[in-house]
Design an enzyme around this catalytic site. Sequence first.
Site, PDB file in Angstrom:
ATOM      1  N   ASN A  15      30.457  36.322  48.938  1.00  0.00           N
ATOM      2  CA  ASN A  15      31.884  36.171  49.254  1.00  0.00           C
ATOM      3  C   ASN A  15      32.202  36.529  50.705  1.00  0.00           C
ATOM      4  OD1 ASN A  15      32.393  35.312  46.675  1.00  0.00           O
ATOM      5  ND2 ASN A  15      33.071  37.302  45.943  1.00  0.00           N
ATOM      6  N   THR A  65      31.588  40.881  39.382  1.00  0.00           N
ATOM      7  CA  THR A  65      30.208  40.425  39.297  1.00  0.00           C
ATOM      8  C   THR A  65      29.311  41.615  39.006  1.00  0.00           C
ATOM      9  OG1 THR A  65      30.714  38.712  40.917  1.00  0.00           O
ATOM     10  CG2 THR A  65      28.391  39.225  40.573  1.00  0.00           C
ATOM     11  N   CYS A  68      38.344  43.387  44.886  1.00  0.00           N
ATOM     12  CA  CYS A  68      37.761  43.500  43.538  1.00  0.00           C
ATOM     13  C   CYS A  68      36.461  42.730  43.315  1.00  0.00           C
ATOM     14  CB  CYS A  68      38.766  43.102  42.449  1.00  0.00           C
ATOM     15  SG  CYS A  68      40.192  44.176  42.363  1.00  0.00           S
ATOM     16  N   ASP A  69      35.951  41.971  44.279  1.00  0.00           N
ATOM     17  CA  ASP A  69      34.693  41.246  44.077  1.00  0.00           C
ATOM     18  C   ASP A  69      33.973  41.057  45.412  1.00  0.00           C
ATOM     19  OD1 ASP A  69      32.735  40.037  42.529  1.00  0.00           O
ATOM     20  OD2 ASP A  69      33.673  38.063  42.601  1.00  0.00           O
ATOM     21  N   LEU A  70      33.842  42.138  46.166  1.00  0.00           N
ATOM     22  CA  LEU A  70      33.215  42.069  47.480  1.00  0.00           C
ATOM     23  C   LEU A  70      31.699  42.082  47.321  1.00  0.00           C
ATOM     24  CD1 LEU A  70      34.220  41.948  50.386  1.00  0.00           C
ATOM     25  CD2 LEU A  70      34.007  44.415  50.489  1.00  0.00           C
TER      26      LEU A  70
END
Length: 132
Positions: A80, A120, A74-76
């Site tokens: 990260n 993001t 969900c936030d690649l």
Amino acid sequence: MTCCSMVDFRGHDFKALVFEFISNGNLEKWLHPELDRRHHTESLSLLQRLNIAIDVADAVDYLHNNCQPSIVHCDLKPSNILIDNEMIAHVGDFGLARFMSKATTISLADKSSSIRIKGTLGYIAPEYGASG
């Protein structure tokens, strides 16, 4: 290395994943070395970029297809993705990750909106944007 799941002294859930220290920083700093000249003065070669993309794809494939239950990150995004000493990429920051079951997948397919989008800006999953 390990994980922790408990309730803190205020009664809030506390969850943590503990990784080995990865000294080469994150992919964001390697893609934009001019932003961080103190640590990275060289840019990535085409072969290094391709190998990093393969490492990330392998990690996402593992999370989606080989974990039980499946995990959606969900936030690649580049900040990260951690790069180790051998220039191998590792997916990190699972703060927005979700466990997926067959029931969850079916219920998500029926939803057409979201009250609050998590992620993001610029890296939000396409299915959030498609649902408005």
